[in-house]
Write a protein that holds these residues in place. Structure first.
Motif, mmCIF file in Angstrom:
data_model
loop_
_atom_site.group_PDB
_atom_site.id
_atom_site.type_symbol
_atom_site.label_atom_id
_atom_site.label_comp_id
_atom_site.label_asym_id
_atom_site.label_seq_id
_atom_site.Cartn_x
_atom_site.Cartn_y
_atom_site.Cartn_z
ATOM 1 N N UNK A 255 0.827 -1.215 0.000
ATOM 2 C CA UNK A 255 0.000 0.000 0.000
ATOM 3 C C UNK A 255 0.862 1.267 0.000
ATOM 4 N N UNK A 256 0.329 2.330 -0.622
ATOM 5 C CA UNK A 256 1.111 3.558 -0.784
ATOM 6 C C UNK A 256 1.552 4.134 0.555
ATOM 7 N N UNK A 257 0.647 4.187 1.543
ATOM 8 C CA UNK A 257 1.013 4.758 2.842
ATOM 9 C C UNK A 257 2.138 3.967 3.495
ATOM 10 N N UNK A 258 2.075 2.633 3.348
ATOM 11 C CA UNK A 258 3.127 1.782 3.923
ATOM 12 C C UNK A 258 4.444 1.993 3.171
ATOM 13 N N UNK A 259 4.358 2.128 1.857
ATOM 14 C CA UNK A 259 5.568 2.345 1.059
ATOM 15 C C UNK A 259 6.252 3.654 1.440
ATOM 16 N N UNK A 260 5.459 4.723 1.656
ATOM 17 C CA UNK A 260 6.023 6.016 2.036
ATOM 18 C C UNK A 260 6.636 5.957 3.428
ATOM 19 N N UNK A 303 20.733 -4.431 -3.512
ATOM 20 C CA UNK A 303 20.290 -5.575 -4.317
ATOM 21 C C UNK A 303 19.203 -6.360 -3.575
ATOM 22 N N UNK A 304 19.431 -6.633 -2.290
ATOM 23 C CA UNK A 304 18.484 -7.454 -1.533
ATOM 24 C C UNK A 304 17.136 -6.757 -1.349
ATOM 25 N N UNK A 305 17.143 -5.417 -1.173
ATOM 26 C CA UNK A 305 15.870 -4.739 -0.917
ATOM 27 C C UNK A 305 14.962 -4.751 -2.136
ATOM 28 N N UNK A 306 15.529 -5.074 -3.304
ATOM 29 C CA UNK A 306 14.714 -5.163 -4.522
ATOM 30 C C UNK A 306 14.154 -6.557 -4.747
ATOM 31 N N UNK A 307 14.502 -7.510 -3.885
ATOM 32 C CA UNK A 307 14.117 -8.901 -4.110
ATOM 33 C C UNK A 307 12.920 -9.349 -3.289
ATOM 34 N N UNK A 308 12.316 -8.443 -2.522
ATOM 35 C CA UNK A 308 11.225 -8.844 -1.646
ATOM 36 C C UNK A 308 9.997 -7.981 -1.888
ATOM 37 N N UNK A 309 8.819 -8.561 -1.663
ATOM 38 C CA UNK A 309 7.573 -7.804 -1.716
ATOM 39 C C UNK A 309 6.874 -7.819 -0.358
ATOM 40 N N UNK A 310 7.622 -8.230 0.694
ATOM 41 C CA UNK A 310 7.081 -8.247 2.052
ATOM 42 C C UNK A 310 7.433 -6.929 2.742
ATOM 43 N N UNK A 311 6.449 -6.183 3.225
ATOM 44 C CA UNK A 311 6.709 -4.861 3.799
ATOM 45 C C UNK A 311 7.725 -4.874 4.943
ATOM 46 N N UNK A 312 7.600 -5.835 5.852
ATOM 47 C CA UNK A 312 8.505 -5.879 6.995
ATOM 48 C C UNK A 312 9.949 -6.117 6.573
ATOM 49 N N UNK A 313 10.144 -7.080 5.683
ATOM 50 C CA UNK A 313 11.483 -7.368 5.186
ATOM 51 C C UNK A 313 12.046 -6.182 4.412
ATOM 52 N N UNK A 314 11.199 -5.579 3.587
ATOM 53 C CA UNK A 314 11.636 -4.414 2.810
ATOM 54 C C UNK A 314 12.051 -3.274 3.720
#
Length: 403
Positions: A255-260, A303-314
């Motif tokens: 979600x956008x708010x979480x991404x920001x 590199x690693x931060x581009x490999x996940x779609x999990x908010x917590x891991x990101x």
């Protein structure tokens, strides 16, 4: 390579050593902190006020891009041109001149009549910001030559604080009233300028002969271009995160708010914490070694931060990426100042200008690779670890050149 931190000589530094660890040094460092803090606030202004300006004046995305480019051009021109002024007239003149440009732009923006005047005022804001950043870092380097990497990391911490404060004030205190925001920061700029006038600062560092004869030996040294290219790559990576990470995360279904929040509370907080944490390290670790470790960590974490779609891991990986990037900008400036004890302002201005060039081209490169498909942003952002790998190689070249 520990000598990079503590063996510089020359007119600027020899006069400054008598100030270090004195009440005068504290006042001067506070002057540098306030100047960097003001720049941090205006650096965050474009993203904060541009949506409202776009709505008010019906600006197109192309016009928004032109406004951002005008600010970047102002930063580059000012950083490159102000160095000789700092070396011949002193850092105080530079800081005051930059603050004047900033105040003029901020008082003028609420009265702007449209795209043309906004573009001109944002260019002036970039000019003021470029002058202030170069002058404040040169001043910090001059006052604390034996601990310049530590001092520069701590002073640049306040850039991040200013950057965080601007959107917070806009959203929570002024209810996104951009006019009040402009006037508030403009008044703060004037107050900071008055403080700069009252503080005695070190004498200019310029040596004998004309500015051109003095600059010649500096421009002939390969280390200057290595440091400039290094900062170009770094700023490209940092700006790439600021401008594109949230859109990448949204494309992954976050979600956008979480991404920001991941961007602000992850990356920005990582930068702040990292600059505080790294400062004591310079007592035992040479700055070039710190840059090498940071570059390796950047290559891995980006590199690693581009490999996940999990908010917590990101969020965790983005925070660590911020930690890795934190010392790079101020430590590069510390190495530059140590490598060029005379004409320090000119050398710093050149290297910082190379960094702003990265700001100008980074998003264009990533945008060209991504194209119109948001799902391709992940592929485009692989530019970040690729540039970080190039930084590792440049670290080795810088280390060899300094030896």
């Amino acid at each position: 390579m520990r000598s990079t931190e503590n063996t510089s000589t020359g007119p600027r530094l020899s006069s400054a050593r008598s100030l270090e660890r004195t009440p005068a040094a504290v006042l001067i460092l506070l002057a540098a902190i306030l100047a960097i803090f003001v720049y941090g606030m205006i650096a965050a202004m474009l993203g904060t006020i541009l949506p409202d300006l776009s709505d008010r004046f019906k600006l197109t995305p192309t016009q928004n891009g032109t406004i951002a480019t005008a600010q970047a051009i102002g930063l580059m021109i000012a950083s490159l041109a102000v160095g000789p002024l700092l070396d011949t007239q002193g850092d105080k003149i530079g800081i005051l001149l930059g603050l004047v440009f900033i105040a003029i732009a901020l008082f003028g923006l609420p009265r702007s009549g449209g795209f043309g005047s906004i573009t001109l005022l944002m260019f002036l804001l970039g000019v003021g910001g470029g002058i202030v950043v170069t002058a404040a870092n040169a001043l910090t380097s001059a006052v604390s030559p034996d601990h310049r990497a530590t001092a520069l990391n701590l002073v640049n911490l306040f850039f991040g604080l200013g950057g965080l404060l601007t959107p917070f004030i806009s959203a929570n205190l002024f209810n996104r009233n951009w006019v009040r925001l402009c006037y508030t920061i403009a008044v703060l700029t004037v107050v900071v300028g008055v403080y700069q006038i009252t503080v005695p600062m070190p004498a200019p560092a310029g040596g004998s002969g004309s500015i051109f004869t003095q600059a010649g030996p500096i421009l002939s040294r390969p280390i200057l271009y290595l440091l400039g290219l290094f900062l170009f790559l770094y700023i490209s990576c940092e700006v790439g995160v600021w401008n594109w990470l949230a859109r990448h995360l949204i494309a992954q279904g976050i979600p956008e708010s979480r991404a920001l929040n991941i961007l602000s509370l992850g990356f920005a907080l990582g930068l702040l914490v990292g600059r505080v944490a790294v400062s004591p390290v310079f007592k035992s670790v040479p700055p070039v070694t710190v840059l090498l470790i940071a570059s390796i960590a950047m290559a891995i974490t980006t590199f690693l931060m581009l490999q996940t779609d999990k908010p917590g891991t990101a969020a965790g990986l983005v925070f660590i990426a911020g930690l890795a990037m934190a010392p790079v900008f101020p430590t590069t400036l510390a190495i530059t100042a140590s490598a060029f004890p005379q004409m320090t302002g000119t050398a710093l201005g050149f290297v910082i200008t190379c960094g702003w060039a990265g700001l100008a081209v980074s998003s264009r490169i990533i945008g060209a690779i991504a194209g119109p498909d948001p799902r391709r942003i992940r592929k485009a952002l692989l530019v970040l670890p690729a540039f970080s790998v190039l930084m590792i190689g440049l670290n080795v070249a810088i280390w060899i050149s300094l030896r």
